[in-house]
Design an enzyme around this catalytic site. Structure first.
Site, PDB file in Angstrom:
ATOM      1  CD  GLU A 181      -2.903  -1.084   2.393  1.00  0.00           C
ATOM      2  OE1 GLU A 181      -2.795  -0.160   3.229  1.00  0.00           O
ATOM      3  OE2 GLU A 181      -3.760  -1.975   2.476  1.00  0.00           O
TER       4      GLU A 181
ATOM      5  CG  HIS B  78      -6.189   0.644   4.565  1.00  0.00           C
ATOM      6  ND1 HIS B  78      -5.044  -0.075   4.823  1.00  0.00           N
ATOM      7  CD2 HIS B  78      -6.985   0.457   5.647  1.00  0.00           C
ATOM      8  CE1 HIS B  78      -5.128  -0.646   6.008  1.00  0.00           C
ATOM      9  NE2 HIS B  78      -6.308  -0.336   6.526  1.00  0.00           N
TER      10      HIS B  78
END
Length: 316
Positions: free
Chosen positions: A267, A286
């Site tokens: 990420e 997220h």
């Protein structure tokens, strides 16, 4: 006079930190604020931790090496639930207390899971795309009462997902290493099965478990192979629970009907990820936990956890 230096790196808290400075200062805390947008890796943390007493962090990499470089560190207060980025064994060995904020995000994350289920069952994103492209085309859809949902992980978030799915009339299957409370099982009509059986009998599978050494790649090629053809995998927990290459292969081959992913092994999601080009995959940054009210509760809990642990130490 500040008695404690505290590194505050949780991105969501940083935007509201000014409101909490008086409380921190009243408790002898000097806030150390790094430059961060998502998370700090080991290299970024090493020069920051040499003289800190506490931390309020997001998903920063508090490895054994980082903890060894922080001789004064007494407490790590995690903003949120997941503590997989913290070396818990190394922390325990150094007497560092690790606290988190469980249950505070259950409602927004559970809502997001059901939103993804509804999107796929009712084909909402694809109907919208077709209409905007000038296509008047009806797509096959299902009522949720016709579908089954498998929930892997029956902690606070998983239980909240089960309640929502049951309210829609879905058949709900679940598994967890800790047997759920029998009264809860009866109340929600939850069917508790082993992981393989949940995968084999679910139209949708929602991952709501924590990431530990035992759950890394919990869903790999073997597990995907057990899932129903055209099933949809939903992951709002941790990216490391899924073997992404195995999932991508299954999606490319048509073995799975789709995926809804809010978390990833790396990420932010790399620009060249094949997932970005897949029409039957819904992606989020997220953000399944987004909720101003929930965030405010976590701000307060994370700070309270920090101050509670620091209060055990005499100023020095």
């Amino acid at each position: 006079m500040a008695h404690f230096r505290v590194l505050i790196s949780a991105p969501h808290l940083l935007g509201s930190l000014q409101r909490f400075r008086p409380l921190l200062e009243a408790n002898g805390v000097e806030a150390v604020v790094p430059v961060t947008q998502e998370r700090l890796d080991e290299a970024a943390l090493l020069p920051l931790v040499t003289d800190i007493d506490g931390v309020i962090c997001g998903d920063d990499a508090f490895t054994a090496r980082v903890l060894a470089a922080a001789p004064n560190l007494k407490v790590i207060s995690k903003w949120g639930v997941g503590i997989d980025a913290i070396d818990l064994e190394a922390a325990a060995g150094r007497g560092i207390v690790v606290r988190n904020t469980p249950a505070a995000l259950a409602d927004p994350v559970a809502d997001t899971v059901l939103a993804y289920v509804l999107c796929f069952a009712r084909q909402v994103p694809w109907l919208d795309r077709n209409m905007k492209a000038g296509r008047w085309e009806r797509l096959p859809a299902r009522a949720l009462r016709e579908c089954s949902l498998g929930v892997i992980g029956l902690g606070s978030i998983g239980r909240a997902v089960v309640r929502r799915a049951a309210a829609f009339g879905m058949k709900v299957l679940g598994c967890d290493i800790v047997p759920p409370d029998p009264a809860y099982v009866s109340e929600t009509s939850l069917t508790v099965l082993a992981l393989d059986d949940v995968l084999a009998h679910s139209d949708f599978v929602s991952l709501n478990t924590t990431l530990t050494p035992q759950t890394v790649h919990l869903i790999g090629a073997r597990e995907v192979g057990l899932m129903r053809a055209n099933a949809v995998l939903i992951n709002t927990a941790r990216g490391g629970l899924v073997d992404e290459p195995a999932l991508i292969d299954a999606l490319r081959s048509g073995r799975l009907g789709g995926a809804a992913l809010d978390v990833f092994e790396v990420e932010p999601l790399p620009p060249d990820s094949p997932l970005r080009g897949m029409d039957h995959v819904l992606l989020g940054p997220h953000a399944a936990n987004a909720s101003p009210a929930a965030f405010e509760r976590i701000h307060e809990l994370a700070i309270a956890n920090l101050l509670e642990e620091l209060s055990r130490w005499k100023p020095g």
